[in-house]
Design a protein around this motif. Sequence first.
Motif, PDB file in Angstrom:
ATOM      1  N   ASP A 106       0.830  -1.206   0.000  1.00  0.00           N
ATOM      2  CA  ASP A 106       0.000   0.000   0.000  1.00  0.00           C
ATOM      3  C   ASP A 106       0.865   1.257   0.000  1.00  0.00           C
ATOM      4  O   ASP A 106       2.075   1.189   0.172  1.00  0.00           O
ATOM      5  N   ASN A 107       0.221   2.396  -0.185  1.00  0.00           N
ATOM      6  CA  ASN A 107       0.875   3.712  -0.216  1.00  0.00           C
ATOM      7  C   ASN A 107       1.820   3.861  -1.408  1.00  0.00           C
ATOM      8  O   ASN A 107       2.805   4.600  -1.339  1.00  0.00           O
ATOM      9  N   VAL A 108       1.533   3.145  -2.501  1.00  0.00           N
ATOM     10  CA  VAL A 108       2.427   3.118  -3.664  1.00  0.00           C
ATOM     11  C   VAL A 108       2.209   4.363  -4.529  1.00  0.00           C
ATOM     12  O   VAL A 108       1.091   4.667  -4.935  1.00  0.00           O
ATOM     13  N   LEU A 109       3.330   5.032  -4.811  1.00  0.00           N
ATOM     14  CA  LEU A 109       3.296   6.226  -5.646  1.00  0.00           C
ATOM     15  C   LEU A 109       3.717   5.937  -7.083  1.00  0.00           C
ATOM     16  O   LEU A 109       3.339   6.662  -7.998  1.00  0.00           O
ATOM     17  N   GLY A 110       4.484   4.866  -7.291  1.00  0.00           N
ATOM     18  CA  GLY A 110       4.958   4.526  -8.622  1.00  0.00           C
ATOM     19  C   GLY A 110       5.538   3.121  -8.651  1.00  0.00           C
ATOM     20  O   GLY A 110       5.979   2.606  -7.626  1.00  0.00           O
ATOM     21  N   VAL A 111       5.525   2.515  -9.840  1.00  0.00           N
ATOM     22  CA  VAL A 111       6.026   1.151 -10.021  1.00  0.00           C
ATOM     23  C   VAL A 111       6.957   1.135 -11.226  1.00  0.00           C
ATOM     24  O   VAL A 111       6.641   1.701 -12.274  1.00  0.00           O
ATOM     25  N   ALA A 112       8.107   0.477 -11.062  1.00  0.00           N
ATOM     26  CA  ALA A 112       9.044   0.284 -12.165  1.00  0.00           C
ATOM     27  C   ALA A 112       9.514  -1.166 -12.119  1.00  0.00           C
ATOM     28  O   ALA A 112       9.543  -1.783 -11.055  1.00  0.00           O
ATOM     29  N   SER A 113       9.852  -1.708 -13.283  1.00  0.00           N
ATOM     30  CA  SER A 113      10.340  -3.094 -13.329  1.00  0.00           C
ATOM     31  C   SER A 113      11.473  -3.208 -14.329  1.00  0.00           C
ATOM     32  O   SER A 113      11.602  -2.382 -15.234  1.00  0.00           O
ATOM     33  N   THR A 114      12.279  -4.251 -14.141  1.00  0.00           N
ATOM     34  CA  THR A 114      13.386  -4.514 -15.044  1.00  0.00           C
ATOM     35  C   THR A 114      13.658  -6.018 -15.087  1.00  0.00           C
ATOM     36  O   THR A 114      13.338  -6.732 -14.128  1.00  0.00           O
ATOM     37  N   GLY A 115      14.194  -6.489 -16.205  1.00  0.00           N
ATOM     38  CA  GLY A 115      14.640  -7.867 -16.307  1.00  0.00           C
ATOM     39  C   GLY A 115      13.596  -8.874 -16.733  1.00  0.00           C
ATOM     40  O   GLY A 115      13.879 -10.070 -16.748  1.00  0.00           O
ATOM     41  N   PHE A 116      12.397  -8.422 -17.098  1.00  0.00           N
ATOM     42  CA  PHE A 116      11.373  -9.343 -17.597  1.00  0.00           C
ATOM     43  C   PHE A 116      10.384  -8.578 -18.460  1.00  0.00           C
ATOM     44  O   PHE A 116      10.294  -7.354 -18.379  1.00  0.00           O
ATOM     45  N   ASP A 117       9.654  -9.308 -19.292  1.00  0.00           N
ATOM     46  CA  ASP A 117       8.692  -8.723 -20.221  1.00  0.00           C
ATOM     47  C   ASP A 117       7.293  -8.789 -19.620  1.00  0.00           C
ATOM     48  O   ASP A 117       6.685  -9.861 -19.579  1.00  0.00           O
ATOM     49  N   ARG A 118       6.791  -7.657 -19.145  1.00  0.00           N
ATOM     50  CA  ARG A 118       5.446  -7.619 -18.529  1.00  0.00           C
ATOM     51  C   ARG A 118       4.348  -7.952 -19.520  1.00  0.00           C
ATOM     52  O   ARG A 118       3.239  -8.303 -19.125  1.00  0.00           O
TER      53      ARG A 118
END
Length: 159
Positions: free
Chosen positions: A83-95
């Motif tokens: 919770d309280n998430v302001l932003g999401v980033a990912s790396t190393g995989f294909d969403r």
Amino acid sequence: MSDDARFEDAREKPLNIGAFDAEDLKVLSALAQDAVFPVTEMSWRPGERRFALLINRFRWEDHRAAEQHGRPFERVQSVLVIDNVLGVASTGFDRADPDLVLSLLAIEWQPGEDAAGHVILTLAGDGAIRLSVEALEVGLRDVTRPYAAPSRKMPDHGA
């Protein structure tokens, strides 16, 4: 004087725990280690400031009892909520790959200013998800009954 809780005390009871500081998160991370989930089971709801995963969690709290009693190792479906998430980033995989299954290795806290910081979900194969949060609030709740692990094995990271 009462004794501290032990993993073995959980037995068949569903897990429902929260983490509000780095020490709590270490316990939650240990319980979620080696969970697997399809990339399609990630949900980011910016309006609710919530990121959730439906994971298939290895029941680390039960593995010794399974070994002692000669019964299969177990997994259980659980919901991991940040919770309280302001932003999401990912790396190393294909969403965008709907057939991709990810394996969660650890959940870590990187503090920032005041109560803010980042929750890092480290994945097998050098993948990661970084959640920018206003404050640390992570929950893990079992939502099904345990089932025999399809591999019939305990996860092994080698030595």
